[in-house]
Design an enzyme around this catalytic site. Structure first.
Site, short mmCIF file in Angstrom:
data_model
loop_
_atom_site.label_atom_id
_atom_site.label_comp_id
_atom_site.label_asym_id
_atom_site.label_seq_id
_atom_site.Cartn_x
_atom_site.Cartn_y
_atom_site.Cartn_z
N GLN A 56 -12.54 25.65 -28.90
CA GLN A 56 -12.99 24.62 -27.96
C GLN A 56 -13.86 25.26 -26.88
OE1 GLN A 56 -11.84 21.25 -28.17
NE2 GLN A 56 -13.35 20.81 -26.63
N PHE A 57 -15.13 25.51 -27.19
CA PHE A 57 -16.01 26.17 -26.22
C PHE A 57 -16.21 25.32 -24.98
CE2 PHE A 57 -19.22 23.54 -28.21
CZ PHE A 57 -20.17 23.34 -27.22
N THR A 58 -16.01 24.02 -25.06
CA THR A 58 -16.25 23.15 -23.91
C THR A 58 -15.25 23.37 -22.78
OG1 THR A 58 -15.01 21.30 -24.84
CG2 THR A 58 -17.37 21.38 -25.32
#
Length: 147
Positions: A80-82
């Site tokens: 989950q890079f966000t």
């Protein structure tokens, strides 16, 4: 690294309408499992990933103030890079704090491998894919771990 943990009674992740990872804690006799959304930044290391995996496995947020290790609770890990979105200016998030895939993917893999080494049953999403996550958050309990 950042790990957003959610206590769940079930969770699954799909890519292109195919379920690629699923946990059902009741099937293993546990009232809960964990969904772990994992993001990495530029300065993270494998040591950081291992420390956060240990924290995830032993954090007492499940039934009766027990941890996943106590209940043999399954864990669904999804990249989950966000989690590293910078929203300080304007209306469009900046992703400059998120590690590039060449750095982040090995760190998410190290986190997952460390959980398995500790004895966890782990399901995963697919790194870099567009994923749909279905979950039942119990509590609700959502906790942010940072390393």
């Amino acid at each position: 690294m950042r790990v957003l943990l959610q206590r769940v009674t079930s969770a699954q992740v799909s890519v292109d309408d195919e379920v690629v990872g699923r946990i059902d804690p009741a099937q293993v006799g546990s009232p809960h499992g964990l969904l772990a959304l994992v993001g990495a930044t530029h300065t993270d290391t494998e040591t950081t990933a291992k420390a956060l995996a240990d924290k995830t496995w032993r954090l007492r947020v499940l039934d009766g103030e027990r941890c996943a290790a106590d209940l043999n609770a399954p864990i669904l890990v999804v990249s989950q890079f966000t989690l590293y979105a910078n929203t300080a200016k304007g209306r469009r998030p900046s992703w400059n704090a998120a590690a590039p895939a060449t750095v982040a993917e090995p760190l998410v893999d190290a986190y997952t491998a460390a959980l398995r080494e500790l004895g966890a049953t782990v399901a995963t999403g697919r790194f870099g894919a567009h994923m749909q996550i279905t979950l039942t958050n119990d509590g609700p309990v959502t906790i942010l771990l940072e390393g």
